[in-house]
Scaffold this motif. Structure first.
Motif, PDB file in Angstrom:
ATOM      1  N   GLU A 221      42.431  14.136  90.558  1.00  0.00           N
ATOM      2  CA  GLU A 221      43.171  14.261  91.804  1.00  0.00           C
ATOM      3  C   GLU A 221      43.393  15.738  92.105  1.00  0.00           C
ATOM      4  OE1 GLU A 221      47.367  12.795  93.811  1.00  0.00           O
ATOM      5  OE2 GLU A 221      46.890  12.349  91.701  1.00  0.00           O
ATOM      6  N   GLU A 222      43.132  16.117  93.326  1.00  0.00           N
ATOM      7  CA  GLU A 222      43.305  17.502  93.737  1.00  0.00           C
ATOM      8  C   GLU A 222      44.682  17.704  94.362  1.00  0.00           C
ATOM      9  OE1 GLU A 222      39.787  19.509  95.453  1.00  0.00           O
ATOM     10  OE2 GLU A 222      39.076  17.462  95.760  1.00  0.00           O
ATOM     11  N   THR A 223      45.154  18.922  94.302  1.00  0.00           N
ATOM     12  CA  THR A 223      46.456  19.260  94.892  1.00  0.00           C
ATOM     13  C   THR A 223      46.271  20.076  96.156  1.00  0.00           C
ATOM     14  OG1 THR A 223      46.578  21.250  93.501  1.00  0.00           O
ATOM     15  CG2 THR A 223      47.558  19.229  92.633  1.00  0.00           C
ATOM     16  N   ASP A 224      45.012  19.959  96.710  1.00  0.00           N
ATOM     17  CA  ASP A 224      44.703  20.727  97.905  1.00  0.00           C
ATOM     18  C   ASP A 224      45.569  20.243  99.061  1.00  0.00           C
ATOM     19  OD1 ASP A 224      41.564  21.906  99.251  1.00  0.00           O
ATOM     20  OD2 ASP A 224      43.606  22.119 100.024  1.00  0.00           O
ATOM     21  N   ARG A 225      46.384  21.150  99.625  1.00  0.00           N
ATOM     22  CA  ARG A 225      47.279  20.779 100.726  1.00  0.00           C
ATOM     23  C   ARG A 225      46.762  21.293 102.074  1.00  0.00           C
ATOM     24  NH1 ARG A 225      51.900  18.754  98.806  1.00  0.00           N
ATOM     25  NH2 ARG A 225      52.421  19.088  96.612  1.00  0.00           N
ATOM     26  N   ARG A 226      45.497  21.700 102.116  1.00  0.00           N
ATOM     27  CA  ARG A 226      44.943  22.180 103.385  1.00  0.00           C
ATOM     28  C   ARG A 226      44.910  21.041 104.394  1.00  0.00           C
ATOM     29  NH1 ARG A 226      39.348  24.463 101.348  1.00  0.00           N
ATOM     30  NH2 ARG A 226      39.676  22.688  99.931  1.00  0.00           N
ATOM     31  N   PRO A 227      45.074  21.354 105.663  1.00  0.00           N
ATOM     32  CA  PRO A 227      45.053  20.295 106.696  1.00  0.00           C
ATOM     33  C   PRO A 227      43.695  19.606 106.762  1.00  0.00           C
ATOM     34  CG  PRO A 227      44.947  22.477 107.713  1.00  0.00           C
ATOM     35  CD  PRO A 227      45.246  22.729 106.251  1.00  0.00           C
ATOM     36  N   LEU A 228      43.716  18.346 107.097  1.00  0.00           N
ATOM     37  CA  LEU A 228      42.476  17.561 107.179  1.00  0.00           C
ATOM     38  C   LEU A 228      41.829  17.733 108.532  1.00  0.00           C
ATOM     39  CD1 LEU A 228      43.730  14.251 105.539  1.00  0.00           C
ATOM     40  CD2 LEU A 228      42.190  15.926 104.524  1.00  0.00           C
ATOM     41  N   PRO A 229      40.515  17.744 108.588  1.00  0.00           N
ATOM     42  CA  PRO A 229      39.810  17.817 109.873  1.00  0.00           C
ATOM     43  C   PRO A 229      40.136  16.574 110.707  1.00  0.00           C
ATOM     44  CG  PRO A 229      38.319  18.296 108.053  1.00  0.00           C
ATOM     45  CD  PRO A 229      39.584  17.769 107.440  1.00  0.00           C
ATOM     46  N   PRO A 230      39.899  16.625 112.014  1.00  0.00           N
ATOM     47  CA  PRO A 230      40.172  15.472 112.888  1.00  0.00           C
ATOM     48  C   PRO A 230      39.405  14.233 112.433  1.00  0.00           C
ATOM     49  CG  PRO A 230      39.763  17.434 114.201  1.00  0.00           C
ATOM     50  CD  PRO A 230      39.428  17.805 112.788  1.00  0.00           C
ATOM     51  N   GLY A 231      40.069  13.102 112.440  1.00  0.00           N
ATOM     52  CA  GLY A 231      39.429  11.836 112.092  1.00  0.00           C
ATOM     53  C   GLY A 231      39.514  11.490 110.630  1.00  0.00           C
ATOM     54  N   TRP A 232      40.021  12.406 109.803  1.00  0.00           N
ATOM     55  CA  TRP A 232      40.096  12.164 108.361  1.00  0.00           C
ATOM     56  C   TRP A 232      41.511  11.766 107.975  1.00  0.00           C
ATOM     57  CZ3 TRP A 232      36.173  12.001 104.844  1.00  0.00           C
ATOM     58  CH2 TRP A 232      34.926  12.475 105.270  1.00  0.00           C
ATOM     59  N   SER A 233      41.606  10.838 106.973  1.00  0.00           N
ATOM     60  CA  SER A 233      42.898  10.450 106.419  1.00  0.00           C
ATOM     61  C   SER A 233      42.778  10.380 104.907  1.00  0.00           C
ATOM     62  CB  SER A 233      43.330   9.076 106.940  1.00  0.00           C
ATOM     63  OG  SER A 233      43.410   9.077 108.347  1.00  0.00           O
ATOM     64  N   SER A 234      43.887  10.578 104.205  1.00  0.00           N
ATOM     65  CA  SER A 234      43.879  10.523 102.742  1.00  0.00           C
ATOM     66  C   SER A 234      44.632   9.294 102.278  1.00  0.00           C
ATOM     67  CB  SER A 234      44.517  11.792 102.167  1.00  0.00           C
ATOM     68  OG  SER A 234      45.874  11.889 102.567  1.00  0.00           O
ATOM     69  N   TYR A 235      44.137   8.697 101.138  1.00  0.00           N
ATOM     70  CA  TYR A 235      44.754   7.519 100.547  1.00  0.00           C
ATOM     71  C   TYR A 235      44.748   7.657  99.044  1.00  0.00           C
ATOM     72  CZ  TYR A 235      43.539   5.720 105.152  1.00  0.00           C
ATOM     73  OH  TYR A 235      43.394   5.550 106.493  1.00  0.00           O
ATOM     74  N   GLU A 236      45.470   6.765  98.370  1.00  0.00           N
ATOM     75  CA  GLU A 236      45.465   6.724  96.928  1.00  0.00           C
ATOM     76  C   GLU A 236      44.814   5.428  96.468  1.00  0.00           C
ATOM     77  OE1 GLU A 236      49.167   7.267  95.049  1.00  0.00           O
ATOM     78  OE2 GLU A 236      49.394   9.377  95.620  1.00  0.00           O
ATOM     79  N   SER A 237      43.972   5.539  95.432  1.00  0.00           N
ATOM     80  CA  SER A 237      43.317   4.373  94.856  1.00  0.00           C
ATOM     81  C   SER A 237      44.311   3.625  93.995  1.00  0.00           C
ATOM     82  CB  SER A 237      42.128   4.828  94.003  1.00  0.00           C
ATOM     83  OG  SER A 237      42.576   5.501  92.853  1.00  0.00           O
ATOM     84  N   PRO A 238      43.969   2.381  93.556  1.00  0.00           N
ATOM     85  CA  PRO A 238      44.877   1.634  92.669  1.00  0.00           C
ATOM     86  C   PRO A 238      45.222   2.386  91.397  1.00  0.00           C
ATOM     87  CG  PRO A 238      43.236   0.173  93.559  1.00  0.00           C
ATOM     88  CD  PRO A 238      42.840   1.559  93.975  1.00  0.00           C
ATOM     89  N   GLU A 239      44.344   3.319  90.992  1.00  0.00           N
ATOM     90  CA  GLU A 239      44.615   4.103  89.788  1.00  0.00           C
ATOM     91  C   GLU A 239      45.396   5.369  90.084  1.00  0.00           C
ATOM     92  OE1 GLU A 239      41.784   2.733  90.501  1.00  0.00           O
ATOM     93  OE2 GLU A 239      41.787   1.159  88.940  1.00  0.00           O
ATOM     94  N   GLY A 240      45.785   5.560  91.333  1.00  0.00           N
ATOM     95  CA  GLY A 240      46.579   6.731  91.692  1.00  0.00           C
ATOM     96  C   GLY A 240      45.767   7.954  92.048  1.00  0.00           C
ATOM     97  N   LEU A 241      44.446   7.828  92.222  1.00  0.00           N
ATOM     98  CA  LEU A 241      43.609   8.967  92.580  1.00  0.00           C
ATOM     99  C   LEU A 241      43.483   9.051  94.099  1.00  0.00           C
ATOM    100  CD1 LEU A 241      40.807   8.590  89.885  1.00  0.00           C
ATOM    101  CD2 LEU A 241      42.831  10.052  89.817  1.00  0.00           C
ATOM    102  N   LYS A 242      43.455  10.266  94.617  1.00  0.00           N
ATOM    103  CA  LYS A 242      43.398  10.469  96.059  1.00  0.00           C
ATOM    104  C   LYS A 242      41.952  10.460  96.522  1.00  0.00           C
ATOM    105  CE  LYS A 242      46.336  13.151  98.053  1.00  0.00           C
ATOM    106  NZ  LYS A 242      47.134  14.292  98.548  1.00  0.00           N
ATOM    107  N   TYR A 243      41.704   9.793  97.672  1.00  0.00           N
ATOM    108  CA  TYR A 243      40.390   9.841  98.291  1.00  0.00           C
ATOM    109  C   TYR A 243      40.592   9.917  99.793  1.00  0.00           C
ATOM    110  CZ  TYR A 243      41.079   4.835  99.190  1.00  0.00           C
ATOM    111  OH  TYR A 243      41.547   3.627  99.615  1.00  0.00           O
ATOM    112  N   TYR A 244      39.482  10.226 100.507  1.00  0.00           N
ATOM    113  CA  TYR A 244      39.567  10.512 101.943  1.00  0.00           C
ATOM    114  C   TYR A 244      38.619   9.598 102.705  1.00  0.00           C
ATOM    115  CZ  TYR A 244      41.704  14.672  99.938  1.00  0.00           C
ATOM    116  OH  TYR A 244      42.494  15.508  99.221  1.00  0.00           O
TER     117      TYR A 244
END
Length: 435
Positions: A28-51
């Motif tokens: 999991e990354e701690t990158d807090r940079r803003p997401l480009p238009p149309g992108w959203s972030s979520y967490e997997s059942p294991e707690g890992l972030k994906y986009y």
């Protein structure tokens, strides 16, 4: 086992199995940079972030802004079949899996966003369009796929030409191809019975003819004819009696050597055997229809699960909450289970269709053998009829030959001599009177 039209090949079966994606899930990354238009972030059942890109449905483990720096493997491309979209699995080296859609044809409830078809989905779609299911039996579409070879080329065998159902002339109902073969057997049995009835009528004619000939031979008409002509006439009447005996024997042989065999060939048990064949194949068709209904039910269930997952994913894009995340996990599990159920139902359907196919081949060839035996049996006994008829003509000819011989020997002069000798009054002729 005969080749099965419409069965899934080993390659297609292997394509149904989950396909592991090569890219492993990063930490999991701690990158807090803003997401480009149309992108959203979520967490997997294991707690890992994906986009997730809501427009292209692309998913990735990396922050979208960093994707241009180095090529990254996608998490899994989402499509309208959510059970094909993998999720991180820590029990298997954190590798997500992908399951392609296994549906054979497009369900009516199935809706697909434009541009969201994955390569695997496009490949399965091409397979779907080469087949069609008619009355619960799957056939290849004309001109699609490899050309099927006949099981018995150049023989016009039953096992090659009665797979589809046949509509009646009015087009309101249809009859199974196997039922057409059974009707052929029953019709053959009926025609065989009618042939026996025809021979029976022929026997009655012969018996009546023999009776009339015998009666006529005893007629007193012209019994007083004398001489060589009288002998010929007597022999002619005797020949009628002999001819009557020949025809009587002919009728008796027709009964024992033609009529009776036609009547007794395949007795009452034959229809019972046909019913066994009919019930056996009909039961297999019922099983096949049941399996097909299960496939359609599983296909609808999968479509419902996919739609539910899609709705929940859209809700997550609008509002992020733990409850929505939990709903997505549950919906994804149900969608995956629905996909597994569909694969299982399709496999059971194919197994049942394969069994029906093999029994159809075996039973239709048995009916073909029975028809050949019937035709050859009738041919044999009708030839016996013609043989007996020729023999009868020969016997009749032999009874007439003495009459011919006597008629050739008829001598009017001799007849006159014999008659004169027997009936003369005096051979002294009259003379002139003296004065």
């Amino acid at each position: 086992m005969f080749p099965m039209a419409g069965r899934l090949t080993s390659a297609q079966r292997s394509s149904m199995k989950p396909v592991a994606v090569n890219s492993a899930a990063p930490r999991e990354e701690t990158d807090r940079r803003p997401l480009p238009p149309g992108w959203s972030s979520y967490e997997s059942p294991e707690g890992l972030k994906y986009y997730v890109n809501s427009c292209s449905k692309e998913t990735t483990w990396r922050h979208p802004s960093s994707s241009a720096e180095a090529p990254q493997g996608p998490l899994a491309r989402q499509n309208s079949s959510p059970y094909a979209a993998g999720c991180p699995n820590s029990k298997k080296n954190s590798q997500p899996t992908e399951k392609p859609d296994v549906s054979i044809r497009k369900p009516s409830i199935y809706r697909q966003p434009p541009g969201s078809v994955s390569p695997a989905k496009r490949q399965i779609k091409e397979v779907k369009e080469t087949k069609i299911t008619i009355n619960c039996v799957t056939f290849p579409l004309p001109g699609e796929g490899p050309e099927q070879q006949l099981l018995k080329p150049n023989e016009w065998s039953y096992c090659d030409y009665f797979w589809a159902d046949k509509k009646d002339p009015q087009g309101t109902t249809s009859v199974a191809g196997f039922e057409v073969l059974l009707q052929k057997q029953l019709k053959g049995k009926q025609l065989q019975k009618e042939m026996a009835e025809f021979i029976h009528e022929r026997i009655k004619i012969e018996e009546e003819y023999a009776k009339n000939l015998s009666k006529l031979s005893l007629s007193p008409l012209a019994a007083q004819e004398e001489g060589t002509l009288g002998e010929a006439w007597t022999q002619l009447k005797k020949s009628l009696h002999d001819e009557a005996e020949v025809h009587l024997k002919f009728s008796n042989k027709l009964h024992s050597e033609v009529e009776k065999p036609l009547l007794t060939f395949r007795g009452d048990n034959f229809k019972k055997d046909l019913k066994k064949y009919d019930h056996h194949i009909a039961d297999l068709r019922k099983q096949l229809a049941s399996r097909y209904a299960s496939v359609e039910k599983a296909r609808k269930a999968l479509a419902d699960r996919q739609k539910d997952l899609e709705v929940k994913t859209q809700q997550l894009e609008i509002k992020l909450s733990n409850k929505t995340e939990e709903d997505i996990k549950k919906a994804r599990r149900k969608s995956t289970q629905a996909g597994d159920d569909l694969m299982r139902c399709v496999d059971l359907y194919n197994q049942t269709q394969s069994k029906w196919f093999e029994e159809m081949v075996t039973t239709s060839m048995e009916l073909e053998k029975l028809e050949v035996e019937r035709v050859e049996w009738i041919q044999q006994h009708l030839r016996q009829y013609t043989t007996l008829r020729h023999e009868t003509d020969m016997f009749n000819q032999s009874t007439v030959e003495p009459v011919d011989q006597l008629l050739q020997n008829v001598d009017p002069a001799k007849d006159r001599e014999l008659w004169v000798k027997e009936n003369k009054t005096s051979e002294v002729r009259p003379v002139d009177m003296d004065i």
